[in-house]
Write a protein that holds these residues in place. Structure first.
Motif, PDB file in Angstrom:
ATOM      1  N   ASP A  54       0.861  -1.480   0.131  1.00 51.49           N
ATOM      2  CA  ASP A  54       0.080   0.126   0.303  1.00 51.49           C
ATOM      3  C   ASP A  54       0.798   1.324   0.031  1.00 51.49           C
ATOM      4  O   ASP A  54       0.353   2.323   0.126  1.00 51.49           O
ATOM      5  CB  ASP A  54      -0.864  -0.021   1.350  1.00 51.49           C
ATOM      6  N   ASP A  55       2.113   1.292  -0.207  1.00 48.48           N
ATOM      7  CA  ASP A  55       2.935   2.335  -0.231  1.00 48.48           C
ATOM      8  C   ASP A  55       2.804   3.102  -1.499  1.00 48.48           C
ATOM      9  O   ASP A  55       2.230   2.768  -2.469  1.00 48.48           O
ATOM     10  CB  ASP A  55       4.350   2.043   0.044  1.00 48.48           C
ATOM     11  N   THR A  56       2.835   4.562  -1.386  1.00 51.78           N
ATOM     12  CA  THR A  56       2.694   5.364  -2.368  1.00 51.78           C
ATOM     13  C   THR A  56       3.558   5.095  -3.629  1.00 51.78           C
ATOM     14  O   THR A  56       2.824   5.340  -4.812  1.00 51.78           O
ATOM     15  CB  THR A  56       2.968   6.859  -1.942  1.00 51.78           C
ATOM     16  N   ALA A  57       4.729   4.553  -3.521  1.00 54.56           N
ATOM     17  CA  ALA A  57       5.331   4.245  -4.806  1.00 54.56           C
ATOM     18  C   ALA A  57       4.901   3.084  -5.626  1.00 54.56           C
ATOM     19  O   ALA A  57       4.795   3.185  -6.722  1.00 54.56           O
ATOM     20  CB  ALA A  57       6.987   4.030  -4.446  1.00 54.56           C
ATOM     21  N   SER A  58       4.610   2.202  -4.836  1.00 58.28           N
ATOM     22  CA  SER A  58       3.826   1.133  -5.596  1.00 58.28           C
ATOM     23  C   SER A  58       2.541   1.510  -6.273  1.00 58.28           C
ATOM     24  O   SER A  58       2.244   0.894  -7.390  1.00 58.28           O
ATOM     25  CB  SER A  58       3.391  -0.121  -4.678  1.00 58.28           C
ATOM     26  N   ILE A  59       1.646   2.102  -5.558  1.00 57.80           N
ATOM     27  CA  ILE A  59       0.458   2.713  -6.248  1.00 57.80           C
ATOM     28  C   ILE A  59       0.685   3.584  -7.500  1.00 57.80           C
ATOM     29  O   ILE A  59       0.137   3.254  -8.394  1.00 57.80           O
ATOM     30  CB  ILE A  59      -0.522   3.313  -4.858  1.00 57.80           C
TER      31      ILE A  59
END
Length: 75
Positions: A54-59
């Motif tokens: 759920d981290d921002t970079a993955s999204i």
């Protein structure tokens, strides 16, 4: 007196049978409920390519990798 004893013993058998049938139905329901819960955890099956982080970079990486230009081509 023996007739009364036989009558009480004859009434116990159907009650035990009903209890056993109900237990089998209840246990079967729990089995299928657990199987459905297991299948609902990943609706896309084993071949799912979605990430679970759920981290921002993955999204952001997922959003950039999504091809939204071809969404309306099927319509």
């Amino acid at each position: 007196m023996e007739g009364d004893n036989m009558k009480k013993e004859g009434e116990v058998g159907p009650v035990i049978g009903v209890v056993i049938i109900l237990l089998v139905i209840i246990l079967g329901g729990f089995y299928f409920w657990g199987a459905r819960e297991k299948n609902d955890s990943n609706p896309y099956g084993e071949a799912s390519t979605s990430t679970t982080t759920d981290d921002t970079a993955s999204i952001e990486a997922d959003l950039e990798a999504t091809d939204i230009d071809s969404l309306d081509s099927d319509l």
